[in-house]
Motif scaffolding. Structure first.
Motif, PDB file in Angstrom:
ATOM      1  N   LEU A 138       0.816  -1.220   0.000  1.00  0.00           N
ATOM      2  CA  LEU A 138       0.000   0.000   0.000  1.00  0.00           C
ATOM      3  C   LEU A 138       0.846   1.265   0.000  1.00  0.00           C
ATOM      4  O   LEU A 138       2.050   1.232   0.264  1.00  0.00           O
ATOM      5  CB  LEU A 138      -0.945  -0.019   1.201  1.00  0.00           C
ATOM      6  N   GLU A 139       0.189   2.393  -0.281  1.00  0.00           N
ATOM      7  CA  GLU A 139       0.901   3.670  -0.432  1.00  0.00           C
ATOM      8  C   GLU A 139       0.666   4.639   0.719  1.00  0.00           C
ATOM      9  O   GLU A 139       1.452   5.562   0.907  1.00  0.00           O
ATOM     10  CB  GLU A 139       0.461   4.342  -1.742  1.00  0.00           C
ATOM     11  N   ASN A 140      -0.419   4.463   1.448  1.00  0.00           N
ATOM     12  CA  ASN A 140      -0.720   5.409   2.526  1.00  0.00           C
ATOM     13  C   ASN A 140      -1.698   4.806   3.530  1.00  0.00           C
ATOM     14  O   ASN A 140      -2.273   3.739   3.303  1.00  0.00           O
ATOM     15  CB  ASN A 140      -1.283   6.722   1.951  1.00  0.00           C
ATOM     16  N   GLU A 141      -1.873   5.514   4.625  1.00  0.00           N
ATOM     17  CA  GLU A 141      -2.743   5.046   5.703  1.00  0.00           C
ATOM     18  C   GLU A 141      -4.198   4.980   5.271  1.00  0.00           C
ATOM     19  O   GLU A 141      -4.958   4.111   5.728  1.00  0.00           O
ATOM     20  CB  GLU A 141      -2.600   5.983   6.903  1.00  0.00           C
ATOM     21  N   ASP A 142      -4.601   5.871   4.378  1.00  0.00           N
ATOM     22  CA  ASP A 142      -5.992   5.898   3.911  1.00  0.00           C
ATOM     23  C   ASP A 142      -6.370   4.572   3.258  1.00  0.00           C
ATOM     24  O   ASP A 142      -7.459   4.033   3.499  1.00  0.00           O
ATOM     25  CB  ASP A 142      -6.199   7.052   2.932  1.00  0.00           C
ATOM     26  N   GLN A 143      -5.485   4.051   2.414  1.00  0.00           N
ATOM     27  CA  GLN A 143      -5.740   2.766   1.755  1.00  0.00           C
ATOM     28  C   GLN A 143      -5.827   1.639   2.786  1.00  0.00           C
ATOM     29  O   GLN A 143      -6.694   0.762   2.696  1.00  0.00           O
ATOM     30  CB  GLN A 143      -4.634   2.475   0.739  1.00  0.00           C
ATOM     31  N   TYR A 144      -4.948   1.682   3.757  1.00  0.00           N
ATOM     32  CA  TYR A 144      -4.946   0.673   4.829  1.00  0.00           C
ATOM     33  C   TYR A 144      -6.264   0.735   5.603  1.00  0.00           C
ATOM     34  O   TYR A 144      -6.879  -0.298   5.900  1.00  0.00           O
ATOM     35  CB  TYR A 144      -3.755   0.946   5.743  1.00  0.00           C
ATOM     36  N   ALA A 145      -6.722   1.945   5.906  1.00  0.00           N
ATOM     37  CA  ALA A 145      -7.965   2.117   6.658  1.00  0.00           C
ATOM     38  C   ALA A 145      -9.152   1.541   5.892  1.00  0.00           C
ATOM     39  O   ALA A 145     -10.039   0.904   6.481  1.00  0.00           O
ATOM     40  CB  ALA A 145      -8.196   3.597   6.956  1.00  0.00           C
ATOM     41  N   PHE A 146      -9.180   1.729   4.567  1.00  0.00           N
ATOM     42  CA  PHE A 146     -10.294   1.188   3.793  1.00  0.00           C
ATOM     43  C   PHE A 146     -10.308  -0.337   3.841  1.00  0.00           C
ATOM     44  O   PHE A 146     -11.371  -0.962   3.973  1.00  0.00           O
ATOM     45  CB  PHE A 146     -10.250   1.647   2.333  1.00  0.00           C
ATOM     46  N   GLU A 231     -11.642   9.542   0.519  1.00  0.00           N
ATOM     47  CA  GLU A 231     -12.523   8.488   0.011  1.00  0.00           C
ATOM     48  C   GLU A 231     -11.994   7.833  -1.260  1.00  0.00           C
ATOM     49  O   GLU A 231     -12.175   6.632  -1.483  1.00  0.00           O
ATOM     50  CB  GLU A 231     -13.919   9.065  -0.253  1.00  0.00           C
ATOM     51  N   ILE A 232     -11.337   8.608  -2.098  1.00  0.00           N
ATOM     52  CA  ILE A 232     -10.873   8.097  -3.388  1.00  0.00           C
ATOM     53  C   ILE A 232      -9.816   7.000  -3.225  1.00  0.00           C
ATOM     54  O   ILE A 232      -9.606   6.174  -4.119  1.00  0.00           O
ATOM     55  CB  ILE A 232     -10.320   9.259  -4.270  1.00  0.00           C
ATOM     56  N   GLU A 233      -9.154   6.979  -2.070  1.00  0.00           N
ATOM     57  CA  GLU A 233      -8.113   5.981  -1.834  1.00  0.00           C
ATOM     58  C   GLU A 233      -8.685   4.567  -1.702  1.00  0.00           C
ATOM     59  O   GLU A 233      -7.946   3.589  -1.799  1.00  0.00           O
ATOM     60  CB  GLU A 233      -7.297   6.341  -0.590  1.00  0.00           C
ATOM     61  N   SER A 234      -9.991   4.463  -1.498  1.00  0.00           N
ATOM     62  CA  SER A 234     -10.613   3.135  -1.474  1.00  0.00           C
ATOM     63  C   SER A 234     -10.441   2.456  -2.829  1.00  0.00           C
ATOM     64  O   SER A 234     -10.123   1.259  -2.908  1.00  0.00           O
ATOM     65  CB  SER A 234     -12.099   3.258  -1.121  1.00  0.00           C
ATOM     66  N   LYS A 319       1.350  11.085   4.077  1.00  0.00           N
ATOM     67  CA  LYS A 319       2.077   9.822   3.941  1.00  0.00           C
ATOM     68  C   LYS A 319       3.154   9.618   5.002  1.00  0.00           C
ATOM     69  O   LYS A 319       3.693   8.526   5.128  1.00  0.00           O
ATOM     70  CB  LYS A 319       2.721   9.727   2.554  1.00  0.00           C
ATOM     71  N   GLY A 320       3.516  10.658   5.748  1.00  0.00           N
ATOM     72  CA  GLY A 320       4.675  10.602   6.633  1.00  0.00           C
ATOM     73  C   GLY A 320       4.742   9.407   7.558  1.00  0.00           C
ATOM     74  O   GLY A 320       5.676   8.611   7.507  1.00  0.00           O
ATOM     75  N   VAL A 321       3.752   9.254   8.417  1.00  0.00           N
ATOM     76  CA  VAL A 321       3.763   8.178   9.403  1.00  0.00           C
ATOM     77  C   VAL A 321       3.710   6.808   8.731  1.00  0.00           C
ATOM     78  O   VAL A 321       4.448   5.905   9.104  1.00  0.00           O
ATOM     79  CB  VAL A 321       2.588   8.325  10.396  1.00  0.00           C
ATOM     80  N   PHE A 322       2.872   6.676   7.714  1.00  0.00           N
ATOM     81  CA  PHE A 322       2.725   5.377   7.059  1.00  0.00           C
ATOM     82  C   PHE A 322       4.030   4.939   6.402  1.00  0.00           C
ATOM     83  O   PHE A 322       4.390   3.757   6.465  1.00  0.00           O
ATOM     84  CB  PHE A 322       1.613   5.424   6.014  1.00  0.00           C
ATOM     85  N   SER A 323       4.744   5.837   5.760  1.00  0.00           N
ATOM     86  CA  SER A 323       5.979   5.454   5.078  1.00  0.00           C
ATOM     87  C   SER A 323       7.015   4.931   6.064  1.00  0.00           C
ATOM     88  O   SER A 323       7.778   4.003   5.749  1.00  0.00           O
ATOM     89  CB  SER A 323       6.552   6.641   4.287  1.00  0.00           C
ATOM     90  N   GLU A 324       7.036   5.500   7.286  1.00  0.00           N
ATOM     91  CA  GLU A 324       7.963   5.007   8.304  1.00  0.00           C
ATOM     92  C   GLU A 324       7.537   3.629   8.797  1.00  0.00           C
ATOM     93  O   GLU A 324       8.363   2.738   9.002  1.00  0.00           O
ATOM     94  CB  GLU A 324       8.031   5.992   9.476  1.00  0.00           C
ATOM     95  N   ILE A 325       6.244   3.446   8.992  1.00  0.00           N
ATOM     96  CA  ILE A 325       5.724   2.140   9.404  1.00  0.00           C
ATOM     97  C   ILE A 325       5.996   1.101   8.328  1.00  0.00           C
ATOM     98  O   ILE A 325       6.327  -0.053   8.605  1.00  0.00           O
ATOM     99  CB  ILE A 325       4.203   2.230   9.695  1.00  0.00           C
ATOM    100  N   GLN A 326       5.849   1.506   7.080  1.00  0.00           N
ATOM    101  CA  GLN A 326       6.086   0.587   5.965  1.00  0.00           C
ATOM    102  C   GLN A 326       7.544   0.128   5.945  1.00  0.00           C
ATOM    103  O   GLN A 326       7.828  -1.055   5.752  1.00  0.00           O
ATOM    104  CB  GLN A 326       5.731   1.283   4.651  1.00  0.00           C
ATOM    105  N   LYS A 327       8.453   1.066   6.160  1.00  0.00           N
ATOM    106  CA  LYS A 327       9.869   0.715   6.192  1.00  0.00           C
ATOM    107  C   LYS A 327      10.142  -0.253   7.348  1.00  0.00           C
ATOM    108  O   LYS A 327      10.832  -1.273   7.186  1.00  0.00           O
ATOM    109  CB  LYS A 327      10.719   1.979   6.366  1.00  0.00           C
ATOM    110  N   TYR A 328       9.579   0.049   8.497  1.00  0.00           N
ATOM    111  CA  TYR A 328       9.737  -0.796   9.677  1.00  0.00           C
ATOM    112  C   TYR A 328       9.165  -2.196   9.413  1.00  0.00           C
ATOM    113  O   TYR A 328       9.757  -3.204   9.799  1.00  0.00           O
ATOM    114  CB  TYR A 328       9.024  -0.127  10.861  1.00  0.00           C
ATOM    115  N   THR A 329       8.016  -2.249   8.742  1.00  0.00           N
ATOM    116  CA  THR A 329       7.386  -3.538   8.414  1.00  0.00           C
ATOM    117  C   THR A 329       8.264  -4.352   7.471  1.00  0.00           C
ATOM    118  O   THR A 329       8.396  -5.574   7.625  1.00  0.00           O
ATOM    119  CB  THR A 329       6.010  -3.308   7.762  1.00  0.00           C
ATOM    120  N   ASN A 330       8.874  -3.690   6.498  1.00  0.00           N
ATOM    121  CA  ASN A 330       9.778  -4.388   5.581  1.00  0.00           C
ATOM    122  C   ASN A 330      10.937  -5.027   6.331  1.00  0.00           C
ATOM    123  O   ASN A 330      11.344  -6.158   6.045  1.00  0.00           O
ATOM    124  CB  ASN A 330      10.311  -3.422   4.516  1.00  0.00           C
ATOM    125  N   TYR A 331      11.479  -4.292   7.300  1.00  0.00           N
ATOM    126  CA  TYR A 331      12.569  -4.830   8.118  1.00  0.00           C
ATOM    127  C   TYR A 331      12.105  -6.065   8.880  1.00  0.00           C
ATOM    128  O   TYR A 331      12.775  -7.095   8.928  1.00  0.00           O
ATOM    129  CB  TYR A 331      13.057  -3.778   9.121  1.00  0.00           C
TER     130      TYR A 331
END
Length: 450
Positions: A138-146, A231-234, A319-331
């Protein structure tokens, strides 16, 4: 986003970024496993009491199997437990719950599966699963939330348990039992007819699944719309999932470039495919069922069109917080793969990051060194073949197949020499990484002994 339906604390969290002090070790068991299982037991017992299907004994058997499978997964290192990921996800869930007080969220349990396959699931028993691979996609928290809203909608609409009821009712219907008896009486062609009969039943069930996916999209979007997310991120989240449906490992790793060193040049024969009497050029399709018809997800374009009728609005996405979480998740994902000896996946993802950007964080260089050190140990103890799946001539995943072929072709001396040459070349980049230092020292000693 359920690829497979199983039938048979909320704190405000702000992630400021990854630092070397953060622990990236992977916990495969929760600290409160016993209490978690007790909660699951209570939910299971409550659902048994609510069964109304006249074939109660059969439904009860499936519920029991589902419950036992989940407990087994908890004990079998399928899930990972991580405070940062849980806190971040809980902050998203709290926003959804605050905007939708009608959601029956009591005893909801969201678990993280270590799988790299982008997916999420609702099990129908107040338990949900999110694969680490989904966060990476995913690209951002909005997509994750949907996607979380979509899975919650599955539970609220009782889709999984209703699917179990429908299947049991269908399989016990007079028509199905009569057809099954007729096929059983046949002297010739029984297998072919039986497969055709089973195929028709499967299509019937999956048509129903297609309907419920769109229903979950619709209700999930209503939940999502009440939040402050875009909403469009759904629609964008569905598009991303559609793009990976056919091929998960889409990037080709240029092994002859990233693992080519002056001190130890890459050998072309490391990529040679073994010839076998059983190799086949064409796929055997005697019993192959139409792939599109067997998808538990309907065509994502169709789902996007359905959502479009609800007129989703666009707003700013942070995107700030999500991109850091994404990097952490990859690790976390790569460390989990190494811990579970899934070195083919771990090497693929680590090298893909290095290949895409040679200025990538030292972590990925550290992991490649660690992978080769562990690969050597497994090969030496005759365990590497048990960890790396056999190459399939039928799969579309040719990029991961090439990684597996490469690993299987390496002898002990190749592994230690490649690993050591890699460390020598990238020592300046990863010298501060403890895992890199340990692997480098191990590989150095192995090469000095020879």
């Amino acid at each position: 986003m359920i690829k497979k339906i199983v039938v048979i604390p909320i704190l405000f969290f702000c992630f400021f970024g990854y630092s070397q002090k953060d622990s990236l070790s992977v916990a495969f068991e929760p600290k409160n496993l016993d209490s978690l299982v007790k909660v699951l037991d209570l939910v299971y017992e409550g659902q048994l009491a609510s069964i109304e299907n006249k074939n109660r004994k059969q439904v009860k058997r499936i519920y029991k199997q589902r419950h036992e499978d989940l407990v087994e997964m908890l004990n079998d290192s399928i899930f990972i437990f991580d405070h940062k990921l849980e806190s971040y996800q809980n902050s998203i869930l709290q926003k959804i719950y605050d905007a939708n007080p009608e959601i029956d969220k009591e005893d909801f349990k969201f678990l993280f599966n270590r799988s790299v396959i982008p997916n999420a699931a609702c099990f129908g028993d107040k338990t949900f699963m999110v694969n680490l691979g989904l966060i990476s996609l995913l690209e951002n928290e909005d997509q994750y939330a949907f996607i979380l809203c979509h899975e919650i909608a599955h539970y609220q609409l009782n889709h999984v348990n209703q699917s179990i009821d429908d299947r049991i009712t269908k399989l016990n219907s007079k028509q199905v039992l009569s057809e099954a008896r007729e096929i059983k009486r046949k002297k010739y062609g029984r297998t072919t007819e039986g497969m055709s009969f089973l195929k028709d039943l499967t299509f019937d069930f999956l048509k129903h699944n297609r309907e419920v996916e769109i229903q979950a999209d619709s209700l999930g979007f209503q939940y999502f719309r009440k939040t402050k997310y875009s909403e469009i991120e759904s629609q964008r989240s569905l598009k991303l999932l559609g793009e990976i449906e056919e091929v998960i490992f889409k990037d080709s790793i240029r092994l002859s470039e990233v693992l080519n060193f002056e001190t130890y040049p890459f050998k072309k024969y490391w990529l040679n495919k073994e010839k076998s009497l059983f190799d086949i050029k064409e796929k055997v399709d005697d019993y192959e069922w139409d792939k599109d018809s067997l998808k538990t997800h309907p065509d994502t374009d169709l789902r996007i069109l359905s959502l479009n009728k609800l007129k989703p609005q666009e707003s700013n996405v942070k995107k700030g917080v999500f991109s850091e979480i994404q990097k952490y998740t990859n690790y976390k994902t790569i460390n989990a793969l190494i811990d579970m000896n899934q070195l083919d996946f771990a090497l693929y993802y680590s090298l893909s990051k290095i290949q895409e950007n040679n200025k990538v964080t030292p972590f990925y260089y550290s992991k490649v060194a660690q992978i080769f050190a562990k690969m050597y140990d497994l090969r030496k103890n005759h365990k590497l073949g048990k960890s790396i799946p056999a190459i399939s001539t039928l799969t579309k995943e040719k990029n991961i197949n090439e990684i597996r072929q490469f690993i299987n072709n390496l002898e002990l001396k190749n592994i230690r020499k490649i690993g050591y040459a890699f460390c020598l070349k990238h020592e300046e980049i990863a010298k501060e990484e403890t895992d890199f230092q340990n692997a480098f020292e191990e590989l150095k000693q192995l090469n000095n002994k020879q």
